[in-house]
Design an enzyme around this catalytic site. Structure first.
Site, PDB file in Angstrom:
ATOM      1  N   GLU A  94       0.817  -1.203   0.000  1.00  0.00           N
ATOM      2  CA  GLU A  94       0.000   0.000   0.000  1.00  0.00           C
ATOM      3  C   GLU A  94       0.857   1.260   0.000  1.00  0.00           C
ATOM      4  O   GLU A  94       2.027   1.237   0.377  1.00  0.00           O
ATOM      5  CB  GLU A  94      -0.925  -0.010   1.213  1.00  0.00           C
ATOM      6  N   CYS A 107       3.519   8.496   0.812  1.00  0.00           N
ATOM      7  CA  CYS A 107       4.223   7.573   1.715  1.00  0.00           C
ATOM      8  C   CYS A 107       4.253   6.215   1.032  1.00  0.00           C
ATOM      9  O   CYS A 107       3.206   5.663   0.687  1.00  0.00           O
ATOM     10  CB  CYS A 107       3.462   7.505   3.042  1.00  0.00           C
ATOM     11  N   CYS A 114       7.262  -7.178   6.832  1.00  0.00           N
ATOM     12  CA  CYS A 114       8.520  -6.720   7.422  1.00  0.00           C
ATOM     13  C   CYS A 114       8.995  -7.725   8.461  1.00  0.00           C
ATOM     14  O   CYS A 114       8.207  -8.199   9.276  1.00  0.00           O
ATOM     15  CB  CYS A 114       8.329  -5.353   8.084  1.00  0.00           C
ATOM     16  N   CYS A 118       8.003  -5.119  14.799  1.00  0.00           N
ATOM     17  CA  CYS A 118       7.635  -4.211  15.892  1.00  0.00           C
ATOM     18  C   CYS A 118       6.203  -4.543  16.317  1.00  0.00           C
ATOM     19  O   CYS A 118       5.323  -4.702  15.460  1.00  0.00           O
ATOM     20  CB  CYS A 118       7.733  -2.759  15.429  1.00  0.00           C
ATOM     21  N   CYS A 121       3.029  -2.492  15.080  1.00  0.00           N
ATOM     22  CA  CYS A 121       2.965  -2.151  13.654  1.00  0.00           C
ATOM     23  C   CYS A 121       2.222  -3.227  12.861  1.00  0.00           C
ATOM     24  O   CYS A 121       2.564  -4.414  12.934  1.00  0.00           O
ATOM     25  CB  CYS A 121       4.391  -1.991  13.120  1.00  0.00           C
ATOM     26  N   CYS A 338       0.662   2.483   8.748  1.00  0.00           N
ATOM     27  CA  CYS A 338       1.542   1.565   8.052  1.00  0.00           C
ATOM     28  C   CYS A 338       1.039   0.123   8.049  1.00  0.00           C
ATOM     29  O   CYS A 338       0.881  -0.498   9.083  1.00  0.00           O
ATOM     30  CB  CYS A 338       2.901   1.682   8.751  1.00  0.00           C
TER      31      CYS A 338
HETATM   32  N1  SAH Z   1      10.499   0.409   8.861  1.00  0.00           N
HETATM   33  C1  SAH Z   1      10.680   1.794   8.924  1.00  0.00           C
HETATM   34  C2  SAH Z   1       9.729   2.575   8.035  1.00  0.00           C
HETATM   35  C3  SAH Z   1       8.303   2.116   8.002  1.00  0.00           C
HETATM   36  S1  SAH Z   1       7.390   2.350   9.474  1.00  0.00           S
HETATM   37  C4  SAH Z   1      10.610   2.269  10.360  1.00  0.00           C
HETATM   38  O1  SAH Z   1      10.229   1.493  11.209  1.00  0.00           O
HETATM   39  O2  SAH Z   1      10.986   3.410  10.600  1.00  0.00           O
HETATM   40  C5  SAH Z   1       7.138   4.111   9.488  1.00  0.00           C
HETATM   41  C6  SAH Z   1       6.838   4.693  10.849  1.00  0.00           C
HETATM   42  O3  SAH Z   1       5.543   4.310  11.307  1.00  0.00           O
HETATM   43  C7  SAH Z   1       7.813   4.242  11.927  1.00  0.00           C
HETATM   44  O4  SAH Z   1       8.218   5.324  12.726  1.00  0.00           O
HETATM   45  C8  SAH Z   1       6.980   3.280  12.719  1.00  0.00           C
HETATM   46  O5  SAH Z   1       7.466   3.100  13.999  1.00  0.00           O
HETATM   47  C9  SAH Z   1       5.633   3.946  12.655  1.00  0.00           C
HETATM   48  N2  SAH Z   1       4.504   3.088  13.010  1.00  0.00           N
HETATM   49  C10 SAH Z   1       4.326   1.799  12.719  1.00  0.00           C
HETATM   50  N3  SAH Z   1       3.152   1.360  13.213  1.00  0.00           N
HETATM   51  C11 SAH Z   1       2.582   2.406  13.813  1.00  0.00           C
HETATM   52  C12 SAH Z   1       1.361   2.589  14.526  1.00  0.00           C
HETATM   53  N4  SAH Z   1       0.528   1.582  14.687  1.00  0.00           N
HETATM   54  N5  SAH Z   1       1.084   3.814  15.026  1.00  0.00           N
HETATM   55  C13 SAH Z   1       1.941   4.843  14.842  1.00  0.00           C
HETATM   56  N6  SAH Z   1       3.116   4.739  14.197  1.00  0.00           N
HETATM   57  C14 SAH Z   1       3.438   3.527  13.692  1.00  0.00           C
HETATM   58 FE1  SF4 Z   2       8.992  -2.977  10.088  1.00  0.00          FE
HETATM   59 FE2  SF4 Z   2       6.800  -1.773  10.992  1.00  0.00          FE
HETATM   60 FE3  SF4 Z   2       8.925  -2.033  12.566  1.00  0.00          FE
HETATM   61 FE4  SF4 Z   2       9.006  -0.326  10.497  1.00  0.00          FE
HETATM   62  S1  SF4 Z   2       7.669  -0.199  12.287  1.00  0.00           S
HETATM   63  S2  SF4 Z   2      10.575  -1.837  11.108  1.00  0.00           S
HETATM   64  S3  SF4 Z   2       7.730  -1.472   9.023  1.00  0.00           S
HETATM   65  S4  SF4 Z   2       7.708  -3.718  11.746  1.00  0.00           S
END
Ligand code: SAH
Ligand code: SF4
Length: 354
Positions: A94, A107, A114, A118, A121, A338
């Site tokens: 997406e 974006c 991934c 995390c 996420c 994301c």
């Molecule tokens: N993998 C990279 C880029 C993609 S995630 C990274 O982790 O930086 C982009 C941003 O969205 C990151 O700062 C991540 O921590 C944040 N993010 C992911 N899931 C989220 C959520 N549920 N609420 C708010 N921010 C989130």
């Molecule tokens: Fe991967 Fe989501 Fe963590 Fe970014 S925030 S590194 S996309 S798992």
């Protein structure tokens, strides 16, 4: 049948080499490059500068369509448009367009799923399928650029903050940036790109030496290792000490400001003490903090911080002189966070209720 190469995977040299194989004069490469990245043409039939035979050959030997929109939804305020795309192998990714005043920010994703995982996420909850190619990364930008072009409008910023960890798909990500940056093509200034990483230390070190004007964002979310490791498992491999040291070296080498990202999770990382710890960690750094109340996801019980907690957190950082921006949770009604739409689609497809 083997898949035809995706034309957007070629840089200009590779395109020239391909055309040379087809016994085409050298100038054709420039014409095609302009068609792809200046006129934003979508299929070879539209390349009016090329002879018919060459257009047919291009269609026969190359793929111009690597990204098919399957669902596009608009937030109720109309400012956020999110699309779910199918790739050539059926995988889903997406990308999101956010309009705000003069800004038109897209974006984009760099991976299907991934591996970092995390906990908060939606993409991390999905697990890793594969890297995107540079062409698949580029096509997300072009999709929205074409959409805006139809209204006489254009993109102003590209943030590489969609699905996936760009520094685990480093070469394809930078190749995409370079191609979009090319003055003879899309000509999108390097300073208008931001790459967000979860904190892959060796790649931050490598990126520091690239001599590029691209902005770097680092997802922090916690300023102590115990908590950060719980939220972001890769912290066990690259703990805060190493990460912050790499960031300081990056700033020292590039003189560029880093943006640190912090998703505020109610009762988890949003106390004034958390803010004070963050301020101590970032002391003296050329940086900026973006806080964003968490977008809730299905597999994580955390909730966004309430307004007062957000304000108190920001005030604490302010006291320490750290510039901070609160990002609003844009497009929440369309699951613009994301990986959220792709997760939803997956659960619709599998009929599961996750
Ligand atoms: N993998 C990279 C880029 C993609 S995630 C990274 O982790 O930086 C982009 C941003 O969205 C990151 O700062 C991540 O921590 C944040 N993010 C992911 N899931 C989220 C959520 N549920 N609420 C708010 N921010 C989130
Ligand atoms: Fe991967 Fe989501 Fe963590 Fe970014 S925030 S590194 S996309 S798992």
């Amino acid at each position: 049948m083997t898949q035809r190469p995706l034309i957007y995977d070629f840089d200009q040299q590779e395109l020239s080499a391909f055309l040379k194989e087809m016994e085409q004069p050298a100038y054709r490469s420039g014409q095609i490059w302009q068609g792809l990245y200046q006129q934003l043409l979508v299929d070879p039939g539209q390349f009016s500068t090329l002879p018919g035979q060459l257009r047919e050959n291009l269609a026969l030997h190359l793929d111009f369509n690597g990204l098919t929109p399957v669902r596009t939804i608009k937030s109720t305020d109309g400012e956020t448009i999110k699309s779910l795309f199918k790739l050539r192998d059926g995988a889903m990714i997406e990308a999101v367009l956010m309009t705000y005043k003069e800004r038109r920010t897209v974006c984009i994703s760099t991976q299907v799923g991934c591996a970092v995982g995390c906990v908060f996420c939606a993409t991390g909850q999905m697990k890793f399928t594969r890297h995107l190619t540079s062409g698949e990364i580029i096509l997300q930008v072009l999709y929205y650029a074409r959409m805006l072009q139809a209204y006489g409008d254009a993109l102003t910023n590209v943030v590489i903050m969609g699905m996936g960890e760009p520094f685990y798909n480093y070469d394809a990500t930078l190749k995409a940036v370079d191609i979009l940056n090319d003055p003879k093509g899309f000509n999108f200034g390097a300073r208008r790109f931001t790459i967000s990483t979860v904190g892959i230390v060796p790649m931050i070190e490598q990126f520091a030496h690239e001599n590029r004007q691209v902005n770097l964002a680092v997802s922090l979310h916690a300023a102590e290792d115990d908590l950060r490791s719980k939220l972001i498992p890769i912290n066990r491999k690259y703990p805060l000490f190493q990460l912050i040291q790499a960031c300081r070296e990056y700033i020292g080498l590039t003189h560029r400001r880093i943006t640190f990202e912090w998703a505020l999770i109610d009762g988890v990382n949003d106390s004034p003490q958390d803010a004070a710890r963050l301020a101590a960690l970032l002391r003296g750094m050329l940086c900026h903090v973006n806080v964003i109340p968490l977008n809730p996801t299905h597999k994580y019980p955390g909730q966004p911080s309430q307004r007062e907690r957000v304000d108190a957190f920001v005030a604490e950082l302010g006291k320490a002189g750290i510039p901070t921006t609160v990002r609003t949770r844009r497009g929440v009604d369309i699951h613009a966070g994301c990986g959220q739409l792709a997760t939803q689609e997956k659960s619709i497809n599998t009929g599961s209720d996750q």
